[in-house]
Scaffold this active site. Sequence first.
Site, PDB file in Angstrom:
ATOM      1  N   LYS A 154      -2.505   7.809 -23.009  1.00 13.35           N
ATOM      2  CA  LYS A 154      -1.550   8.915 -22.955  1.00 13.35           C
ATOM      3  C   LYS A 154      -0.410   8.639 -23.928  1.00 13.35           C
ATOM      4  O   LYS A 154       0.429   7.771 -23.708  1.00 13.35           O
ATOM      5  CB  LYS A 154      -0.952   9.092 -21.557  1.00 13.35           C
ATOM      6  CG  LYS A 154      -0.224  10.424 -21.459  1.00 13.35           C
ATOM      7  CD  LYS A 154       0.912  10.455 -20.465  1.00 13.35           C
ATOM      8  CE  LYS A 154       2.242  10.084 -21.016  1.00 13.35           C
ATOM      9  NZ  LYS A 154       2.823  11.014 -21.979  1.00 13.35           N
ATOM     10  N   GLY A 212       8.780   2.013 -15.411  1.00 10.65           N
ATOM     11  CA  GLY A 212       7.923   0.830 -15.250  1.00 10.65           C
ATOM     12  C   GLY A 212       7.867   0.363 -13.796  1.00 10.65           C
ATOM     13  O   GLY A 212       6.806  -0.015 -13.290  1.00 10.65           O
ATOM     14  N   GLU A 229       5.774  -3.426 -20.501  1.00 16.39           N
ATOM     15  CA  GLU A 229       6.690  -3.798 -21.587  1.00 16.39           C
ATOM     16  C   GLU A 229       7.870  -2.851 -21.474  1.00 16.39           C
ATOM     17  O   GLU A 229       7.744  -1.664 -21.775  1.00 16.39           O
ATOM     18  CB  GLU A 229       6.018  -3.630 -22.957  1.00 16.39           C
ATOM     19  CG  GLU A 229       4.826  -4.526 -23.197  1.00 16.39           C
ATOM     20  CD  GLU A 229       5.158  -5.998 -23.306  1.00 16.39           C
ATOM     21  OE1 GLU A 229       6.365  -6.358 -23.280  1.00 16.39           O
ATOM     22  OE2 GLU A 229       4.212  -6.796 -23.378  1.00 16.39           O
ATOM     23  N   CYS A 263      12.730  -1.664 -28.327  1.00 16.17           N
ATOM     24  CA  CYS A 263      12.993  -2.495 -27.153  1.00 16.17           C
ATOM     25  C   CYS A 263      13.461  -3.890 -27.557  1.00 16.17           C
ATOM     26  O   CYS A 263      14.101  -4.573 -26.775  1.00 16.17           O
ATOM     27  CB  CYS A 263      11.764  -2.558 -26.263  1.00 16.17           C
ATOM     28  SG  CYS A 263      10.253  -2.914 -27.141  1.00 16.17           S
ATOM     29  N   GLU A 355      20.646  -0.799 -21.875  1.00 12.75           N
ATOM     30  CA  GLU A 355      19.872  -0.505 -23.091  1.00 12.75           C
ATOM     31  C   GLU A 355      20.302   0.869 -23.608  1.00 12.75           C
ATOM     32  O   GLU A 355      20.082   1.886 -22.944  1.00 12.75           O
ATOM     33  CB  GLU A 355      18.366  -0.499 -22.772  1.00 12.75           C
ATOM     34  CG  GLU A 355      17.530  -0.216 -24.005  1.00 12.75           C
ATOM     35  CD  GLU A 355      16.038  -0.360 -23.752  1.00 12.75           C
ATOM     36  OE1 GLU A 355      15.510   0.305 -22.848  1.00 12.75           O
ATOM     37  OE2 GLU A 355      15.391  -1.141 -24.484  1.00 12.75           O
TER      38      GLU A 355
END
Length: 451
Positions: A154, A212, A229, A263, A355
Amino acid sequence: MSTFTVVNPATEQPVTDVPLASVDDTDAAIERAQEVFPAWRDVAPGERAALMRRFARVVDEHVEELAEIEVRNAGHTWGNATWEAGNVRDCLNYYSAAPERLFGRQIPVAGGIDVTFHEPLGVVGVIVPWNFPMPIFGWGVAPALASGNTVVVKPAELTPLTAVRIGELALEAGLPEGALTVIPGKGSVVGQRFVTHPLVRKVCFTGSTEVGKQIMAGCADQVKRCTLELGGKSANVIFADADLAAAAAAAPYAVFDNAGQDCCARSRILVERPAYDEFLGLLESSVKAMAVLDPADRDSEMGPLISAQQRERVQEYIDEVDVAFTGPAPDGPGFWMPPTVVLAESTEQRIWREEVFGPVVAVLPFDDEGDAVAKANDSEYGLSGSLYTNDVGKALRVARGIEAGNLSVNSHSSVRYWTPFGGYKQSGLGRELGPDAPNAFTEEKNVFIAH
Ligand code: NDP
């Protein structure tokens, strides 16, 4: 069928409409992948290796085309997009050596022999984010196929185009229909179905830590394997004995590459106090010299953000702080934002802890080696990081002391397809890439045979 309009982030112009798969479409693709699985698993190792190499060759023949698609779809610079398409080819080539090397072991036992086998899992689901659509596709797909699994992918809603094209190239290369299926659609529909469908035996997810955690919780229901990840807030630690000019020249690329939507972005710079003023002066010169241009211009070093929503998200962080200096950015249409440097006032600020996923870096001084390691580790994340020093002992101590999966000494980059990649703490679970990745797509079976 509903569709999604892909937009060029550098111009805000529509590129094309992509149909979005439903749960039924997803189920059909997963069931097809399951049907094809036994035949793909049983392809002789040398033959599967040859097919993987042919797939790599066909991707290689289309590097320019794939790069052109990514420049338009994701706003990536030509240099990056070309590297990214080449990375898919290289990953396929590297893991094409795996089918003939999926070694088991022979373990000494009394009364017979004991051997182990690495057997493929079945259908593997790969969920790809929008920041690196091609590499992250390849990092999951290449080792999974090589070890005999079939794969459903996906892509991110915002950036499906290169994945769809690479799926076509797989068929052109002779992979059996159903061995690799690209299913554009929503995360909450297609991605979520990978988690809940019992025939999907492993989910490889790259994206936000928030999603996640939901994936991991969802997989727990079927004890489904998953690799995560996730986010990062990586530190770039500059010691006073380092080559400051080299460190300041590299630092912008360590965080502003891909407009900071990385990331691994080194979005916290820690500078040893005696070098702080000199380093900031050098950093300002290198940030102001960055070529922030339409990515269709081959000289561009940094493009736009992926979407208006992402730019708003990043702007909220900037609105909370005083900006020390910025680099350039084009006027006019496109989701542009200049490379931005902030002097952190406290390690409790959001800009220091969260982040941002945009072209923003925060800088803070530190006192000594112990303080540097403590500050670098004062984060829930632990994906990557850099450190600059000319003292090899210090380099080793600090590299060993920082809780992160990928450290670079006197360098800003550390992701290579032949070395392991992944995070500590809330940056992820498991490792991708490197020599062991094919094993992560297998179950280890132990067989004892009595004499
Ligand atoms: P998400 O984590 O939402 O998206 C990543 C991928 O997961 C996309 O393919 C997405 O699909 C899919 N997805 C979303 N929800 C689900 C779900 N419930 N089940 C299964 N799959 C799902 O990231 P965003 O795009 O929303 O970005 C938000 C923030 O996440 C960024 O600002 C950044 O901080 C971080 N991020 C980090 C990345 C990294 O590499 N570490 C990559 C991307 C984002 P869809 O495209 O349809 O939403």
